[in-house]
Design a protein around this motif. Structure first.
Motif, short mmCIF file in Angstrom:
data_model
loop_
_atom_site.label_atom_id
_atom_site.label_comp_id
_atom_site.label_asym_id
_atom_site.label_seq_id
_atom_site.Cartn_x
_atom_site.Cartn_y
_atom_site.Cartn_z
N PHE A 280 0.83 -1.21 0.00
CA PHE A 280 0.00 0.00 0.00
C PHE A 280 0.86 1.26 0.00
CE2 PHE A 280 -2.11 3.31 2.58
CZ PHE A 280 -3.23 3.56 1.79
N TYR A 281 1.91 1.27 0.85
CA TYR A 281 2.81 2.43 0.90
C TYR A 281 3.50 2.65 -0.44
CZ TYR A 281 2.66 3.50 5.90
OH TYR A 281 2.28 3.90 7.15
N GLY A 282 3.91 1.55 -1.07
CA GLY A 282 4.57 1.67 -2.36
C GLY A 282 3.66 2.25 -3.43
N GLU A 283 2.41 1.80 -3.46
CA GLU A 283 1.46 2.31 -4.44
C GLU A 283 1.07 3.76 -4.15
OE1 GLU A 283 0.62 0.52 -7.22
OE2 GLU A 283 2.18 -0.76 -6.37
N MET A 284 0.97 4.12 -2.86
CA MET A 284 0.67 5.51 -2.49
C MET A 284 1.82 6.42 -2.94
SD MET A 284 -2.29 6.11 -0.97
CE MET A 284 -2.07 7.53 0.11
N ASN A 285 3.04 5.94 -2.77
CA ASN A 285 4.21 6.72 -3.16
C ASN A 285 4.24 6.96 -4.67
OD1 ASN A 285 6.81 7.97 -2.44
ND2 ASN A 285 7.70 6.28 -3.59
N LYS A 286 3.75 5.96 -5.42
CA LYS A 286 3.70 6.08 -6.89
C LYS A 286 2.42 6.75 -7.37
CE LYS A 286 6.19 1.70 -7.27
NZ LYS A 286 6.05 0.27 -7.62
N GLU A 287 1.53 7.07 -6.43
CA GLU A 287 0.24 7.69 -6.73
C GLU A 287 -0.62 6.80 -7.63
OE1 GLU A 287 0.86 11.63 -8.21
OE2 GLU A 287 1.76 12.35 -6.34
N ASN A 288 -0.52 5.49 -7.42
CA ASN A 288 -1.34 4.53 -8.17
C ASN A 288 -2.67 4.30 -7.43
OD1 ASN A 288 0.65 4.21 -10.10
ND2 ASN A 288 1.53 2.42 -9.12
N TYR A 289 -3.47 5.34 -7.36
CA TYR A 289 -4.68 5.28 -6.55
C TYR A 289 -5.73 4.34 -7.15
CZ TYR A 289 -2.38 9.48 -4.84
OH TYR A 289 -1.46 10.36 -4.35
N SER A 290 -5.82 4.28 -8.46
CA SER A 290 -6.80 3.38 -9.08
C SER A 290 -6.44 1.92 -8.82
CB SER A 290 -6.87 3.63 -10.59
OG SER A 290 -5.62 3.40 -11.20
N THR A 291 -5.13 1.62 -8.80
CA THR A 291 -4.69 0.26 -8.50
C THR A 291 -5.04 -0.12 -7.07
OG1 THR A 291 -2.83 0.48 -10.05
CG2 THR A 291 -2.70 -1.30 -8.43
N ILE A 292 -4.85 0.83 -6.16
CA ILE A 292 -5.19 0.58 -4.74
C ILE A 292 -6.67 0.24 -4.61
CG2 ILE A 292 -5.47 1.68 -2.48
CD1 ILE A 292 -2.90 3.27 -3.09
N LYS A 293 -7.52 1.00 -5.30
CA LYS A 293 -8.96 0.75 -5.20
C LYS A 293 -9.32 -0.63 -5.76
CE LYS A 293 -11.92 4.10 -5.71
NZ LYS A 293 -12.83 5.16 -6.26
N LYS A 294 -8.74 -0.98 -6.90
CA LYS A 294 -9.04 -2.28 -7.51
C LYS A 294 -8.59 -3.44 -6.62
CE LYS A 294 -8.65 -0.64 -12.29
NZ LYS A 294 -7.82 -0.69 -13.54
N VAL A 295 -7.32 -3.38 -6.20
CA VAL A 295 -6.77 -4.48 -5.42
C VAL A 295 -7.43 -4.57 -4.04
CG1 VAL A 295 -4.68 -5.44 -4.39
CG2 VAL A 295 -4.58 -4.39 -6.65
N SER A 296 -7.77 -3.41 -3.44
CA SER A 296 -8.42 -3.43 -2.13
C SER A 296 -9.78 -4.12 -2.19
CB SER A 296 -8.58 -2.00 -1.59
OG SER A 296 -9.48 -1.24 -2.38
N ASN A 297 -10.44 -4.05 -3.34
CA ASN A 297 -11.72 -4.76 -3.49
C ASN A 297 -11.54 -6.27 -3.34
OD1 ASN A 297 -13.44 -2.57 -3.83
ND2 ASN A 297 -13.24 -2.55 -6.05
N TYR A 298 -10.48 -6.80 -3.96
CA TYR A 298 -10.22 -8.24 -3.85
C TYR A 298 -9.72 -8.60 -2.44
CZ TYR A 298 -10.86 -8.12 -8.86
OH TYR A 298 -11.41 -7.94 -10.10
N TYR A 299 -8.97 -7.68 -1.85
CA TYR A 299 -8.51 -7.88 -0.47
C TYR A 299 -9.72 -7.96 0.47
CZ TYR A 299 -5.78 -6.82 3.81
OH TYR A 299 -5.21 -6.85 5.06
N LEU A 300 -10.70 -7.09 0.25
CA LEU A 300 -11.93 -7.10 1.04
C LEU A 300 -12.67 -8.42 0.91
CD1 LEU A 300 -13.28 -3.52 0.29
CD2 LEU A 300 -13.00 -4.45 2.58
N VAL A 301 -12.83 -8.87 -0.32
CA VAL A 301 -13.55 -10.12 -0.58
C VAL A 301 -12.81 -11.31 0.04
CG1 VAL A 301 -14.33 -11.74 -2.35
CG2 VAL A 301 -14.66 -9.27 -2.67
N ALA A 302 -11.48 -11.32 -0.11
CA ALA A 302 -10.68 -12.42 0.43
C ALA A 302 -10.78 -12.50 1.95
CB ALA A 302 -9.22 -12.26 0.01
#
Length: 474
Positions: A280-302
């Motif tokens: 998460f920190y790495g993606e925030m640093n790269k400003e990959n906010y759309s990736t965070i939202k997508k992956v967090s959805n699968y993290y939530l489901v898992a």
């Protein structure tokens, strides 16, 4: 998916998180396996008193140690060449704190016979064990920041095994008539032995005692975190103390037993969070906010899937691992597991606050939730018994999630997580929990429900496999 996994596991942080996860499962597994041992060799009252004592150790390890272990991370960079001197000096400061607590505590007993059901001898043992626990966490903080995960795991493993073995031996030999004291003395002696070795090594390496500069530096970092740490302990432990006071140690024993069963989901949450945070920190640093939202959805489901499995299976584990007199608390499995689920949810926005270094909001939210939890417990435990403590904890963790979700959105000025998906899952989990409560005594129906949910998820995954893989690789 392969590219994403290679990217993740090339990180030093992720590798360390992997080993912490493996070690955490193993060490917590030892504690979990020993639950039926302690439950079956103690009475409900003794088991309740033991967990009451453990709760106080958790609280006073923060107070006695002044949360000074939290200063190690920053000091490892700011005093890199003098870290040994820093650690010995700050550890000496915590020793002064221990002496003051021992002095004030024993003065207190000149005017009272007990401190929340702890007599003077047990109170002093509690303070000594609290300090020993702090010393262990002090060196563990140093191991963590220096990626010495194997040293961290070895120390955790050794302290856990010695504590359990020594306590059981004393309970079955010298303290057969008072197993509560056997557990207290066994735990204290084992932690003191380990802490004494660590204490000597740190002092020998640093050979530095009084340094006002080091003390001011450490206290400036640690003191603001004491309310946050205490509030977290109150949220997770203080309900046991209140049950013990309002309903007696037998009721406290039942609640503590079911809470310890819930350790399964707690371990899953801590372990997955260790893996999630560096990514998460790495993606925030790269400003990959759309990736965070997508992956967090699968993290939530898992995680939701794991939570469902644990909630259903834990009901049966609770039956198997204890005598029938504990069965009256089986319904507690549901709110306790649901509480851990909301802890997971609130950790998502809290990680964003940590990334943005807005830790003041974290303390405010946690302290407010802890105060609400105490108030609700004081109101409902005397009326509705131990089940009330489970649901008040769920409610306060839900409030904590709400608070941090909106604070994180304000701090980051963006929507990092899928609000619709989160609220859909929250509603689903609440409905599922209600259904599980209705069918808690119907084993076949519960497992039909479990396999039905898993079947739907597997079908959805294979139907949308290509899209899911593309989102992970994007």
């Amino acid at each position: 998916m392969d590219k994403l996994l290679k990217k993740l596991f090339s990180s030093k942080l992720v590798k360390s998180s992997f080993w912490y996860t493996i070690g955490n499962f193993f060490i917590k597994g030892i504690s979990f396996i020993t639950i039926p041992i302690f439950v079956n060799i103690t009475t409900q009252a003794e088991y309740g008193l033991i967990n009451n004592f453990t709760s106080f150790v958790s609280i006073f390890s923060i107070l006695v140690g002044l949360s000074l272990n939290s200063a190690i991370n920053n000091a490892s960079f700011d005093y890199k060449e003098k870290i040994n001197e820093f650690m010995s000096s700050v550890l000496f400061l915590s020793t002064i704190s221990l002496c003051l607590f021992l002095l004030l505590g024993n003065i207190y007993f000149l005017f009272s016979n007990t401190f929340f059901d702890l007599n003077q001898v047990v109170f002093n043992l509690m303070l000594i064990q609290s300090f020993s626990t702090f010393v262990i966490s002090y060196i563990q903080a140093y191991f963590t920041i220096n990626f010495s995960h194997f040293k961290f795991l070895i120390l955790s493993f050794v302290s856990t095994v010695i504590n359990v073995v020594f306590s059981v031996l004393l309970m079955l030999t010298l303290f057969t008539q008072n197993k509560y004291m056997g557990r207290v003395v066994g735990g204290t002696i084992s932690f003191v032995i380990i802490a004494a070795v660590i204490y000597w090594i740190i002092m020998f390496k640093g050979r530095h005692f009084i340094d006002k500069g080091y003390w001011k530096y450490a206290l400036r970092i640690s003191m603001p975190l004491i309310p946050h740490s205490l509030a977290n302990i109150i949220l997770s432990q203080f309900d046991r103390i209140m049950i013990n006071s309002y309903l007696g140690p037998a009721a406290g024993g039942i609640y503590s037993y079911i809470s310890n069963i819930g350790i399964i989901l707690s371990v899953v949450w801590v372990s997955t969070n260790n893996a999630w945070v560096p990514w998460f920190y790495g993606e925030m640093n790269k400003e990959n906010y759309s990736t965070i939202k997508k992956v967090s959805n699968y993290y939530l489901v898992a995680f939701t899937t794991i939570a469902i499995m644990v909630m259903i299976i834990s009901v049966d584990l609770a039956r198997i691992m204890a005598p029938e007199e504990y069965y009256s608390g089986l319904a507690l499995v549901i709110p306790i597991s649901l509480g851990y689920f909301f802890q997971f949810l609130y950790s998502l926005p809290v990680n964003a606050e940590f990334y943005e270094k807005k830790t003041n909001f974290i303390a405010i939210g946690t302290v407010a939730s802890a105060l609400i939890n105490i108030g609700l417990n004081a109101l409902f435990i005397p009326k509705y018994g131990i089940i009330a403590a489970g649901y008040t904890t769920v409610f306060t963790y839900f409030l904590l999630f709400m608070f941090h979700y909106f604070i994180a959105k304000k701090i980051t000025s963006r929507q990092l997580f899928d609000t619709v998906r989160i609220w859909s899952i929250v509603i689903f989990m609440l409905v599922f929990s209600a259904v599980l409560h209705i069918f808690i005594d119907y084993v076949i129906i519960r497992y039909i429900l479990l396999f039905g949910i898993l079947g739907i998820l597997v079908w959805y995954f294979f139907k949308n496999k290509n899209r899911i893989m593309n989102e992970f690789n994007s």
